[in-house]
Design an enzyme around this catalytic site. Structure first.
Site, PDB file in Angstrom:
ATOM      1  N   ALA A  15      67.168  29.203   4.111  1.00 11.11           N
ATOM      2  CA  ALA A  15      66.467  29.656   5.320  1.00 11.11           C
ATOM      3  C   ALA A  15      65.127  30.302   4.982  1.00 11.11           C
ATOM      4  O   ALA A  15      64.105  30.033   5.631  1.00 11.11           O
ATOM      5  CB  ALA A  15      67.348  30.632   6.103  1.00 11.11           C
ATOM      6  N   ALA A  67      76.236  26.257  -2.506  1.00  5.59           N
ATOM      7  CA  ALA A  67      76.925  25.371  -1.562  1.00  5.59           C
ATOM      8  C   ALA A  67      77.256  24.032  -2.211  1.00  5.59           C
ATOM      9  O   ALA A  67      76.382  23.360  -2.754  1.00  5.59           O
ATOM     10  CB  ALA A  67      76.061  25.152  -0.327  1.00  5.59           C
ATOM     11  N   GLY A 123      77.234  19.637   1.990  1.00  6.43           N
ATOM     12  CA  GLY A 123      75.845  19.316   2.294  1.00  6.43           C
ATOM     13  C   GLY A 123      75.426  19.785   3.668  1.00  6.43           C
ATOM     14  O   GLY A 123      75.777  20.880   4.101  1.00  6.43           O
ATOM     15  N   GLU A 166      84.175  15.943   6.383  1.00  7.26           N
ATOM     16  CA  GLU A 166      84.748  17.265   6.160  1.00  7.26           C
ATOM     17  C   GLU A 166      85.599  17.669   7.357  1.00  7.26           C
ATOM     18  O   GLU A 166      85.589  16.995   8.394  1.00  7.26           O
ATOM     19  CB  GLU A 166      83.645  18.298   5.878  1.00  7.26           C
ATOM     20  CG  GLU A 166      82.959  18.061   4.549  1.00  7.26           C
ATOM     21  CD  GLU A 166      81.937  19.118   4.186  1.00  7.26           C
ATOM     22  OE1 GLU A 166      81.394  19.048   3.073  1.00  7.26           O
ATOM     23  OE2 GLU A 166      81.661  20.009   5.022  1.00  7.26           O
ATOM     24  N   HIS A 178      87.224  30.702   3.782  1.00  9.99           N
ATOM     25  CA  HIS A 178      87.390  29.327   3.350  1.00  9.99           C
ATOM     26  C   HIS A 178      88.815  29.166   2.846  1.00  9.99           C
ATOM     27  O   HIS A 178      89.300  29.986   2.057  1.00  9.99           O
ATOM     28  CB  HIS A 178      86.402  28.968   2.237  1.00  9.99           C
ATOM     29  CG  HIS A 178      86.238  27.496   2.043  1.00  9.99           C
ATOM     30  ND1 HIS A 178      87.229  26.712   1.485  1.00  9.99           N
ATOM     31  CD2 HIS A 178      85.220  26.655   2.353  1.00  9.99           C
ATOM     32  CE1 HIS A 178      86.821  25.457   1.450  1.00  9.99           C
ATOM     33  NE2 HIS A 178      85.605  25.396   1.970  1.00  9.99           N
ATOM     34  N   ARG A 208      88.858  25.303   9.803  1.00  8.60           N
ATOM     35  CA  ARG A 208      89.060  26.223   8.690  1.00  8.60           C
ATOM     36  C   ARG A 208      89.960  27.403   9.036  1.00  8.60           C
ATOM     37  O   ARG A 208      90.766  27.844   8.219  1.00  8.60           O
ATOM     38  CB  ARG A 208      87.708  26.742   8.193  1.00  8.60           C
ATOM     39  CG  ARG A 208      86.959  25.723   7.373  1.00  8.60           C
ATOM     40  CD  ARG A 208      85.609  26.238   6.935  1.00  8.60           C
ATOM     41  NE  ARG A 208      84.977  25.280   6.033  1.00  8.60           N
ATOM     42  CZ  ARG A 208      83.735  25.387   5.591  1.00  8.60           C
ATOM     43  NH1 ARG A 208      82.997  26.411   5.979  1.00  8.60           N
ATOM     44  NH2 ARG A 208      83.230  24.493   4.773  1.00  8.60           N
ATOM     45  N   HIS A 241      83.986  33.367   3.116  1.00  5.83           N
ATOM     46  CA  HIS A 241      83.011  32.323   2.806  1.00  5.83           C
ATOM     47  C   HIS A 241      81.760  32.387   3.682  1.00  5.83           C
ATOM     48  O   HIS A 241      80.670  32.045   3.230  1.00  5.83           O
ATOM     49  CB  HIS A 241      83.684  30.959   2.966  1.00  5.83           C
ATOM     50  CG  HIS A 241      82.824  29.794   2.575  1.00  5.83           C
ATOM     51  ND1 HIS A 241      82.313  29.651   1.307  1.00  5.83           N
ATOM     52  CD2 HIS A 241      82.397  28.714   3.281  1.00  5.83           C
ATOM     53  CE1 HIS A 241      81.608  28.541   1.241  1.00  5.83           C
ATOM     54  NE2 HIS A 241      81.631  27.959   2.428  1.00  5.83           N
ATOM     55  N   ARG A 265      82.822  28.521  12.329  1.00  8.84           N
ATOM     56  CA  ARG A 265      81.785  27.545  11.980  1.00  8.84           C
ATOM     57  C   ARG A 265      82.379  26.197  11.592  1.00  8.84           C
ATOM     58  O   ARG A 265      83.316  26.117  10.810  1.00  8.84           O
ATOM     59  CB  ARG A 265      80.942  28.078  10.824  1.00  8.84           C
ATOM     60  CG  ARG A 265      79.925  27.086  10.291  1.00  8.84           C
ATOM     61  CD  ARG A 265      79.086  27.693   9.209  1.00  8.84           C
ATOM     62  NE  ARG A 265      79.828  28.006   8.012  1.00  8.84           N
ATOM     63  CZ  ARG A 265      80.011  27.177   6.983  1.00  8.84           C
ATOM     64  NH1 ARG A 265      79.510  25.937   7.040  1.00  8.84           N
ATOM     65  NH2 ARG A 265      80.665  27.552   5.906  1.00  8.84           N
ATOM     66  N   SER A 323      76.150  25.151   8.480  1.00 14.53           N
ATOM     67  CA  SER A 323      75.430  26.355   8.041  1.00 14.53           C
ATOM     68  C   SER A 323      74.092  26.016   7.398  1.00 14.53           C
ATOM     69  O   SER A 323      73.057  26.607   7.749  1.00 14.53           O
ATOM     70  CB  SER A 323      76.296  27.165   7.080  1.00 14.53           C
ATOM     71  OG  SER A 323      76.791  26.339   6.048  1.00 14.53           O
TER      72      SER A 323
END
Length: 517
Positions: A20, A50, A53, A118, A233, A282, A341, A376, A381
């Site tokens: 970011a 990370a 991706g 994922e 996570h 998750r 996480h 999330r 992210s």
């Protein structure tokens, strides 16, 4: 003696050098930027660690609508749908911009992006770089470009301790450096400081990250949002040689996306009957694994049948991490357990990254835009970090530049010590919570917040999580309460200033529960 760096007056100051922060700085070109980083440029950030991706609806069978539907479902009723749609719509442009900055995403022989699957995604839409080393590859490319950009000045080994205000106007930052205290004048500041995993004993993130951006913004009067939603996570590597406070290695969700299954030490596949099985959201998987561990069972990720000898070529980073822990994932089951996480909460911002404090933008994990809701969706992210970095920078470029008023001289606050806070947070604000444990945490944290010592800043962030958690009398997404196991029919986000958080904490913690640290 405090050094006053007035030569940077008029610069935009970006704090943090993860994805970011780097994207923000590069998008601001040619505006002069001062990029402050606590370690070496691009290191000690969750972005660089990370394995997954960036989620983007690039496939022929995919669409913005499908990506949005998956995001809203994972967010468990608390996403801001308008914000989510806007950020996800920017995904293809963000991927293209990163490629223009030198990032080389994995492509098939025909030139198409190689898209991974994922958890909780209905399509293959995860864009990777260097396989399971995506974060490191992306950050490395951006660091190289920042280092070649003359309008960006980088200062390493700088710790921002406070934002400064003069007559209620943002006027600068007070920082610690190797040579002593620094005051940097600024009226346009971007916080890109990452998450708060360092508050917990078990986390997959850099251990020094305790939510510094949240602390800085909260002390300056900006509102916080959704602080209770801390994502665990499900599959951190449960290494025998791990010690408290050290980051746990992550076994990416992509391993389950390729067919690996979860089993306990009796070889029971306990997720088989759940909707989505191992690829459930998750929060669902983390709670199921926690329940197995509470029964005295160990939990393993078994990729032998799904990947076999191909594991090493598909997941070279994870293979190395496993072997360092004495596990051969090609031949053995991988021991796993949940670990902190990601944080869905943070500083409340709008779609341009603006906080409620004029002149302060917050991007990446330190912010709460409403994209992630209560939980999330995997790989959203890095997407949010890139998109919001670009959006914040473009918003700043449209603002008139102004010189900072003279900052009032203040004493440099002491450096933070997490050792008092970690046991409290880990014990009381984990995967499963209840009123008694949350109130106990508030009672233990309140004296630390009020005594103004080395534990004060991390305790400020921790008590914000606790207050928000006690006020949410339901279970939703990553916030699971054993005393309120059901979700309320009307999901609402919450925003509060820290002064309101502190006042609420004092009301919530009876004197009998306030522990002296």
């Amino acid at each position: 003696m405090t050094e006053y760096l007035d030569r940077f007056a008029g610069h935009v100051v970006v704090v943090g050098s993860g994805l970011a922060g780097l994207v923000t700085a590069l998008t601001l070109v040619p505006q002069p930027v001062l990029l402050l980083t606590q370690a070496a440029l691009g290191t000690e950030s969750s972005s660089a660690w990370a394995q997954g991706g960036i989620a983007a609806s690039l496939g022929d069978d995919d669409s913005l609508g499908l990506h949005l539907a998956d995001t809203l479902a994972a967010g468990d009723g608390l996403c801001d749908a308008e914000v989510a749609a806007a950020i996800l719509a920017d995904a293809p442009a963000a991927i293209a911009s990163l490629e223009n900055s030198g990032v080389r995403f994995d492509r098939s022989p025909d030139g198409a992006h190689m898209l991974g699957l994922e958890a909780a995604h209905s399509r293959r839409r995860i864009v990777h770089a260097a396989g399971d080393g995506s974060g490191a590859a992306i950050v490395h490319a951006l660091v190289e470009k920042v280092s070649r950009t003359h309008s960006i000045t980088v200062m390493e080994d700088i710790e921002v301790r406070r934002l400064l205000k003069t007559d209620d106007v943002l006027s600068g930052l007070i920082c610690a450096s190797r040579s002593g205290p620094l005051v940097i004048p600024a009226t346009q500041i971007v916080l890109a400081t990452g998450g708060l995993g360092g508050l917990y004993e078990m986390a997959t993130t850099p251990s020094g990250n305790y939510g510094q951006g949240i602390m800085l913004a909260a002390r300056a009067g900006a509102k916080l949002a959704d602080m209770e939603f801390v994502q665990f996570h499900p599959t951190a590597l449960d290494a025998a040689n791990w010690s408290a406070g050290r980051p746990l290695a992550l076994v990416s969700e992509a391993v389950r996306g390729e067919g690996a299954i979860l089993v306990n030490d009796r070889n029971e596949r306990f997720m088989a009957d759940q909707p989505g099985a191992e690829l459930a959201p998750r929060d669902v998987v983390a709670r199921a694994i926690s329940a197995e561990i509470a029964k005295g069972n160990r939990v393993f990720l078994d990729a032998r049948e799904a990947l076999g000898q191909g594991f090493a070529s598909r997941f070279p980073t994870i293979t190395l991490l496993c072997r360092e822990a004495g596990v051969d994932p090609l031949q053995e089951r991988i021991p796993v357990r949940p670990a902190v996480h990601y944080h869905m909460g943070g500083v409340a911002t709008d779609l341009q990254g603006r906080s409620t404090l004029d002149g302060l933008w917050v991007v990446g994990e330190a912010a709460s835009t409403g994209l992630h809701g209560a939980n999330r969706l995997a790989s959203n992210s890095l997407l949010e970090a890139a998109v919001m970095g670009m959006r914040a920078a473009r918003d700043i470029l449209e603002k008139p530049r102004s010189m900072a008023p003279i900052c009032n001289a203040i004493e440099l606050p002491v450096s933070s010590d997490l050792s008092f806070v970690r046991p409290i947070v880990s014990r009381s604000l984990g995967v499963l919570r209840n009123s008694q444990t949350i109130r106990s945490a508030i009672g233990s944290l309140l004296p630390l917040v009020e005594k103004d010592g080395a534990a004060t800043d991390p305790a400020l962030v921790a008590i914000s999580i606790a207050v928000f958690a006690l006020m949410r009398e339901e279970s939703r997404g990553a916030h699971a309460r054993t005393d309120y196991p059901l979700s309320l029919p009307d999901a609402r986000r919450r925003r509060m200033t820290f002064s309101a958080v502190l006042a609420t904490a004092r009301e919530m913690a009876p004197l009998s529960l306030i522990h002296t640290a």
